[in-house]
Design an enzyme around this catalytic site. Sequence first.
Site, PDB file in Angstrom:
ATOM      1  N   PRO A   8       0.794  -1.232   0.000  1.00  0.00           N
ATOM      2  CA  PRO A   8       0.000   0.000   0.000  1.00  0.00           C
ATOM      3  C   PRO A   8       0.827   1.283   0.000  1.00  0.00           C
ATOM      4  CG  PRO A   8      -0.139  -1.147   2.109  1.00  0.00           C
ATOM      5  CD  PRO A   8       0.515  -2.083   1.150  1.00  0.00           C
ATOM      6  N   ASN A   9       0.337   2.222  -0.793  1.00  0.00           N
ATOM      7  CA  ASN A   9       0.855   3.595  -0.892  1.00  0.00           C
ATOM      8  C   ASN A   9       2.166   3.711  -1.659  1.00  0.00           C
ATOM      9  OD1 ASN A   9      -1.291   4.936   0.555  1.00  0.00           O
ATOM     10  ND2 ASN A   9      -0.494   3.913   2.376  1.00  0.00           N
ATOM     11  N   ARG A  15       5.409  12.267  -2.761  1.00  0.00           N
ATOM     12  CA  ARG A  15       5.339  12.840  -1.413  1.00  0.00           C
ATOM     13  C   ARG A  15       6.452  12.239  -0.558  1.00  0.00           C
ATOM     14  NH1 ARG A  15      -0.194  11.440   0.898  1.00  0.00           N
ATOM     15  NH2 ARG A  15       0.765  12.451   2.684  1.00  0.00           N
ATOM     16  N   TYR A  34      11.544   8.686   1.436  1.00  0.00           N
ATOM     17  CA  TYR A  34      11.541   7.622   0.429  1.00  0.00           C
ATOM     18  C   TYR A  34      12.290   7.964  -0.856  1.00  0.00           C
ATOM     19  CZ  TYR A  34       7.953   5.793   3.533  1.00  0.00           C
ATOM     20  OH  TYR A  34       7.290   5.323   4.630  1.00  0.00           O
ATOM     21  N   ASN A  43       8.094  -5.698  -0.908  1.00  0.00           N
ATOM     22  CA  ASN A  43       7.996  -4.555  -0.008  1.00  0.00           C
ATOM     23  C   ASN A  43       6.515  -4.466   0.344  1.00  0.00           C
ATOM     24  OD1 ASN A  43       7.883  -2.208   1.403  1.00  0.00           O
ATOM     25  ND2 ASN A  43       9.037  -0.981  -0.080  1.00  0.00           N
ATOM     26  N   ALA A  53       3.131  -0.900   4.784  1.00  0.00           N
ATOM     27  CA  ALA A  53       2.665  -0.940   6.174  1.00  0.00           C
ATOM     28  C   ALA A  53       2.165  -2.324   6.584  1.00  0.00           C
ATOM     29  CB  ALA A  53       1.567   0.103   6.374  1.00  0.00           C
ATOM     30  N   HIS A 106       4.055  -4.631   9.028  1.00  0.00           N
ATOM     31  CA  HIS A 106       3.982  -4.520  10.486  1.00  0.00           C
ATOM     32  C   HIS A 106       2.645  -5.006  11.052  1.00  0.00           C
ATOM     33  CE1 HIS A 106       7.381  -2.057   9.438  1.00  0.00           C
ATOM     34  NE2 HIS A 106       6.607  -1.189   8.806  1.00  0.00           N
ATOM     35  N   ASP A 109       1.456 -15.872   6.304  1.00  0.00           N
ATOM     36  CA  ASP A 109       0.996 -17.235   6.012  1.00  0.00           C
ATOM     37  C   ASP A 109       1.136 -17.562   4.529  1.00  0.00           C
ATOM     38  OD1 ASP A 109       0.410 -17.769   8.640  1.00  0.00           O
ATOM     39  OD2 ASP A 109      -1.741 -17.371   8.463  1.00  0.00           O
ATOM     40  N   GLU A 152      12.675  -9.789   1.657  1.00  0.00           N
ATOM     41  CA  GLU A 152      11.909  -8.611   2.120  1.00  0.00           C
ATOM     42  C   GLU A 152      12.754  -7.358   1.895  1.00  0.00           C
ATOM     43  OE1 GLU A 152      10.906  -8.877   6.275  1.00  0.00           O
ATOM     44  OE2 GLU A 152      10.288  -6.765   6.383  1.00  0.00           O
ATOM     45  N   SER A 210      13.315   2.610   3.225  1.00  0.00           N
ATOM     46  CA  SER A 210      13.852   3.294   4.404  1.00  0.00           C
ATOM     47  C   SER A 210      14.438   2.279   5.382  1.00  0.00           C
ATOM     48  CB  SER A 210      12.727   4.089   5.085  1.00  0.00           C
ATOM     49  OG  SER A 210      11.709   3.219   5.551  1.00  0.00           O
ATOM     50  N   ARG A 214      13.345   4.378  12.495  1.00  0.00           N
ATOM     51  CA  ARG A 214      12.054   5.075  12.475  1.00  0.00           C
ATOM     52  C   ARG A 214      11.233   4.725  13.720  1.00  0.00           C
ATOM     53  NH1 ARG A 214       9.415   4.667   6.726  1.00  0.00           N
ATOM     54  NH2 ARG A 214       8.293   6.458   7.610  1.00  0.00           N
ATOM     55  N   ARG A 230       7.523   0.345  13.536  1.00  0.00           N
ATOM     56  CA  ARG A 230       8.065  -0.158  12.261  1.00  0.00           C
ATOM     57  C   ARG A 230       9.220  -1.136  12.476  1.00  0.00           C
ATOM     58  NH1 ARG A 230       5.664   3.310   8.320  1.00  0.00           N
ATOM     59  NH2 ARG A 230       5.276   5.366   9.197  1.00  0.00           N
TER      60      ARG A 230
HETATM   61  O1  CA2 Z   1      10.601   1.846   3.758  1.00  0.00           O
HETATM   62  C1  CA2 Z   1       9.759   1.157   3.164  1.00  0.00           C
HETATM   63  O2  CA2 Z   1       9.931   0.710   2.035  1.00  0.00           O
HETATM   64  C2  CA2 Z   1       8.399   0.886   3.836  1.00  0.00           C
HETATM   65  O3  CA2 Z   1       8.016  -0.441   3.528  1.00  0.00           O
HETATM   66  C3  CA2 Z   1       7.442   1.876   3.256  1.00  0.00           C
HETATM   67  C4  CA2 Z   1       6.048   1.828   3.892  1.00  0.00           C
HETATM   68  C5  CA2 Z   1       6.153   1.896   5.416  1.00  0.00           C
HETATM   69  O4  CA2 Z   1       4.869   1.728   5.991  1.00  0.00           O
HETATM   70  C6  CA2 Z   1       7.108   0.859   5.960  1.00  0.00           C
HETATM   71  O5  CA2 Z   1       7.192   1.011   7.360  1.00  0.00           O
HETATM   72  C7  CA2 Z   1       8.481   1.001   5.353  1.00  0.00           C
HETATM   73  C8  CA2 Z   1       5.177   2.986   3.420  1.00  0.00           C
HETATM   74  C9  CA2 Z   1       5.067   3.111   1.948  1.00  0.00           C
HETATM   75  C10 CA2 Z   1       4.371   4.414   1.646  1.00  0.00           C
HETATM   76  O6  CA2 Z   1       5.036   5.023   0.579  1.00  0.00           O
HETATM   77  C11 CA2 Z   1       4.815   6.353   0.370  1.00  0.00           C
HETATM   78  C12 CA2 Z   1       5.543   6.926  -0.629  1.00  0.00           C
HETATM   79  C13 CA2 Z   1       5.385   8.267  -0.892  1.00  0.00           C
HETATM   80  C14 CA2 Z   1       4.489   9.022  -0.170  1.00  0.00           C
HETATM   81  C15 CA2 Z   1       3.748   8.441   0.827  1.00  0.00           C
HETATM   82  C16 CA2 Z   1       3.913   7.097   1.108  1.00  0.00           C
END
Ligand code: CA2
Length: 149
Positions: free
Chosen positions: A11-12, A19, A24, A75, A78, A81, A88, A99, A103, A108, A112
Amino acid sequence: MAKPIYVLNGPNLNLLGQREPEVYGHATLDDVRDRVTTRAKDFGLAIEFLQSNKEGQLVDWIQDARTEAGGLIINAGAYTHTSVAILDALLAADIPCVEVHLSNIFQREEFRHHSYISSACVGVICGFGVKSYELAVEALAERLGADRD
Ligand code: CA2
């Protein structure tokens, strides 16, 4: 022809480059796809690069990977976590999985620091931005015995 490596993004991650560049980086998810695909070609491997914001879709792709992929890079965003469902699915997949995180999740927030999915993976790479994905390709290629061109 070797089976492809599935690269799954949670997700995201579709927002990458739009952003939070301080966390990131500036690369978009298309940039990540290009760099991963190029690195995989060095090893004669193909990439199936996928992103979803939905947990169930990620589970479906992991189930597909069991028969269709030689290995998996994930990847889970979220869901890393929170998701026992993804853990599974990975445990059932029976193919090597790496994995990755852009970041350094250990620098963090505390929530996380724990990953539900690490125990189902042969290794974890985090903190190197897009390079985390390229390092995962290299590690997986070696594990799969792929020849560098
Ligand atoms: O560091 C990573 O790759 C994460 O998997 C990224 C996840 C975060 O929840 C993990 O703890 C670490 C979040 C991905 C969201 O990506 C965005 C990118 C640009 C703007 C907003 C969110």
